[in-house]
Design an enzyme around this catalytic site. Structure first.
Site, mmCIF file in Angstrom:
data_model
loop_
_atom_site.group_PDB
_atom_site.id
_atom_site.type_symbol
_atom_site.label_atom_id
_atom_site.label_comp_id
_atom_site.label_asym_id
_atom_site.label_seq_id
_atom_site.Cartn_x
_atom_site.Cartn_y
_atom_site.Cartn_z
ATOM 1 N N ASP A 131 49.330 35.052 43.385
ATOM 2 C CA ASP A 131 50.447 35.607 42.615
ATOM 3 C C ASP A 131 51.058 36.831 43.304
ATOM 4 O O ASP A 131 51.757 37.616 42.657
ATOM 5 C CB ASP A 131 49.976 36.014 41.211
ATOM 6 C CG ASP A 131 49.983 34.833 40.241
ATOM 7 O OD1 ASP A 131 50.445 33.755 40.639
ATOM 8 O OD2 ASP A 131 49.520 35.004 39.096
ATOM 9 N N ASP A 190 36.762 36.090 41.668
ATOM 10 C CA ASP A 190 37.838 37.046 41.880
ATOM 11 C C ASP A 190 37.950 37.349 43.366
ATOM 12 O O ASP A 190 37.034 37.063 44.147
ATOM 13 C CB ASP A 190 37.581 38.330 41.096
ATOM 14 C CG ASP A 190 37.887 38.155 39.617
ATOM 15 O OD1 ASP A 190 38.464 37.117 39.261
ATOM 16 O OD2 ASP A 190 37.537 39.052 38.825
ATOM 17 N N ASP A 192 37.575 39.734 45.345
ATOM 18 C CA ASP A 192 36.607 40.543 46.095
ATOM 19 C C ASP A 192 35.197 39.964 46.037
ATOM 20 O O ASP A 192 34.252 40.610 46.489
ATOM 21 C CB ASP A 192 36.599 41.974 45.564
ATOM 22 C CG ASP A 192 36.247 42.037 44.085
ATOM 23 O OD1 ASP A 192 36.751 41.197 43.329
ATOM 24 O OD2 ASP A 192 35.473 42.933 43.691
ATOM 25 N N ASP A 311 38.575 35.908 30.068
ATOM 26 C CA ASP A 311 37.280 35.263 30.243
ATOM 27 C C ASP A 311 36.419 35.384 28.990
ATOM 28 O O ASP A 311 35.754 34.440 28.574
ATOM 29 C CB ASP A 311 36.544 35.820 31.466
ATOM 30 C CG ASP A 311 36.682 37.326 31.591
ATOM 31 O OD1 ASP A 311 37.174 37.969 30.629
ATOM 32 O OD2 ASP A 311 36.314 37.866 32.641
#
Length: 554
Positions: A131, A190, A192, A311
């Site tokens: 994005d 995610d 990282d 989540d």
């Protein structure tokens, strides 16, 4: 000494300004301040006891888990399941989703780790959901994907014209792609996060063995925990979350079906922990570094963007549908802690505002859910949301940062040591024992958490009231190897920065309040609260002037 300071003037309103202020304070203290403060002290004491009971019950349960070695995932024969999978070669189709947004420092690490996972290449799809608004960066991410495609990895690079729904919107659209219909499971990382090569081999078999499992959650391993004091203190909080909260939440399910002479003990623990087996899920890590059964996601209604904790939203809805979850503490996925104070504040706002807002939105749905027992519904509303997501923040700020300091300058208010000292000390020790290597930082952790409770309390209130920042989504900044590279460069010029960007007025105001109360107690008090107040004032000033965390020059 107190009577000298607050002595009633013999005449009317004094002439001097200082005496006038003193007279005004004396006039409103008894009829207004004292009753309000007494009520606040009672409410905070009740909330403190509620939190204390919850923490002690968790400690009792995890102690039994450790002593009897009844971690839920140990009941599965992982090696046998892996051998059976290899022998039958019935590998399920697995989708890897990597949502990212302008992740300049870590996109190579995350894509590389996902593409290096050990799994048959024809049964694996790596989906990069980009994005990013930086066009140059988008081209770099796409080039990285093409590089792995050339190596034989099935990588799908997906972009959108807008950021509707933020992360939840990206994940939802990713699951709607035509090539995903054959996938049975989806692992989400995610930007990282860096899973080990055998991650799928150590998680997928659980889902294959138990068709009732909707999610297998792995532990987090922090690659930059030693970067600065702030990351060390974050590690202490998150280690408790994984070592106690997640382990208890997963393991107690097997306990309550356990037979034998300890049945009465387990019944007692069941009452104390409120049967948290299916509902003990926390916003910090639900889904991220975990493997979902796609059927469970669809059954729960898919990803929704109504809060900033998409989540947690999905996990609660899935649990209400009867899906089970297992936490596998032996599987750790490397990731990065926010190391700048600015990034950490934004993250904590999102993590505190989102659950409070979700609590408001889902309370009615939870109460009238027929598939879940009354006992579990009570636990979800009371223990999971109210105590852990609301009370925990409020009692830390209002009690330790407002009521206790104010009681120093209002002698009519007396606090029992059991409430003001012993209970907080017990809660603190229970948290700290999960990170033995950082026990010497215990005092710093207390002061740091008290300062952060200011922002968490504010965020929780915003979430409950659905105020203007309720849906604020700021992606947590990741530094990756940036700081190492800058440190190695050893620039001869002093880095420039804007001083005003590092000033935080709320912390400074609280620091001044704490300092005032500390000086008053030092001069006129008899309870030695000034020691705590001086330390806490120093913590507020330190963070108020931006002297916390890693400093990244412009």
């Amino acid at each position: 000494m107190r009577s000298l300071f607050i002595k009633q003037p013999a005449m009317g309103v004094p002439e001097y300004a200082s005496s006038s202020l003193h007279y005004a304070w004396k006039s409103i203290r008894s009829p207004m301040v004292v009753p309000i403060l007494k009520l606040a002290a009672i409410l905070c004491s009740v909330m403190s006891i509620m939190l204390f009971i919850e923490r002690v019950s968790m400690a009792t349960t995890i102690l039994m888990v450790k002593l009897l070695r009844r971690k839920r995932y140990t009941k599965y024969k992982l090696d046998a399941m892996k051998q059976d999978l290899e022998r039958n070669r019935g590998y399920p189709m697995v989708l890897i989703q990597i949502p990212m947004y302008n992740e300049k420092e870590v996109y190579k690490l995350s894509i590389g780790a996902a593409c290096a996972l050990s799994w048959p290449s024809d049964r694996l799809i790596v989906q990069v959901l980009d994005d990013s608004t930086n066009e140059v960066l988008k081209e770099l991410v796409e080039l990285e994907c093409l590089k792995w495609i050339d190596k034989g990895v099935n990588v799908k690079y997906e972009t959108r014209r807008n950021r509707n729904g933020y992360k939840a919107g990206a994940l939802k659209e990713g699951l709607e792609k035509q090539y995903v219909k054959d996938c049975e499971f989806v692992a989400i990382f995610d930007a990282d996060f860096q899973p080990e090569e055998d991650y799928l081999w150590r998680t997928i078999p659980y889902l294959l063995e138990n068709p009732k499992l909707g999610l297998v959650q792995a532990r987090w391993k922090f690659v930059n925990a030693d970067e600065c004091l702030m990351t060390r203190l974050q590690e202490m909080s998150l280690d408790y979350h994984f070592s106690v909260e997640q382990e208890v939440g997963s393991s107690t399910y097997s306990f309550f079906g356990f037979n034998g002479k300890l049945r009465c003990l387990w019944n007692y623990i069941q009452q104390a922990t409120l049967h948290i087996s299916l509902l003990k899920l926390h916003l910090q890590n639900v889904g991220t570094a975990g493997v979902w059964r796609i059927q469970a996601i669809n059954d729960a209604g898919g990803w929704k963007d109504r809060t900033t904790v998409e989540d947690m939203d999905l996990a609660v809805r899935a649990s209400l549908k009867g899906w089970e979850f297992v936490f596998v503490g032996d599987v750790a996925v490397k990731n990065e802690l926010p190391s700048t104070f600015k990034a950490y504040r934004f993250q904590q706002h999102r993590w505190s505002c989102g659950p409070a807002n979700l609590f408001k939105k889902m309370t009615k749905e939870i109460i009238f859910c027929d598939r879940v027992s009354t006992f579990k519904r009570f636990h979800l509303v009371y223990a999971f949301f109210f105590v852990r997501k609301i009370v925990a923040h409020w009692v830390t700020f209002f009690f330790y940062c407002i009521v206790i300091p104010t009681s120093v300058i209002v002698p009519e208010i007396t606090l029992k040591k059991e409430i003001a000292i012993y209970i907080p000390a017990t809660i603190t020790i229970l948290n700290a024992v999960c990170t033995p290597r950082s026990l010497h930082l215990l005092v710093f952790w207390i002061l740091f958490e008290n300062v952060m409770s200011l922002h968490r309390t504010k965020a929780a209130i915003i979430g409950l009231l659905e105020a203007n920042r309720v849906n604020e989504w700021v992606v947590t900044e990741k530094l990756g190897n940036t700081m190492k590279q800058k440190n190695n460069a050893r620039s001869s010029k002093t880095p420039k920065f804007r001083f005003t960007e590092r000033i935080h007025p709320l912390e400074i105001i609280m620091g001044m309040f704490m300092l005032h109360c500390a000086i008053y107690d030092l001069l006129f008090g008899h309870d030695h609260f000034y020691i705590y107040l001086l330390l806490q004032a120093g913590a507020f000033f330190t963070m108020g002037f931006g002297q916390m965390g890693t400093f990244v020059p412009n």
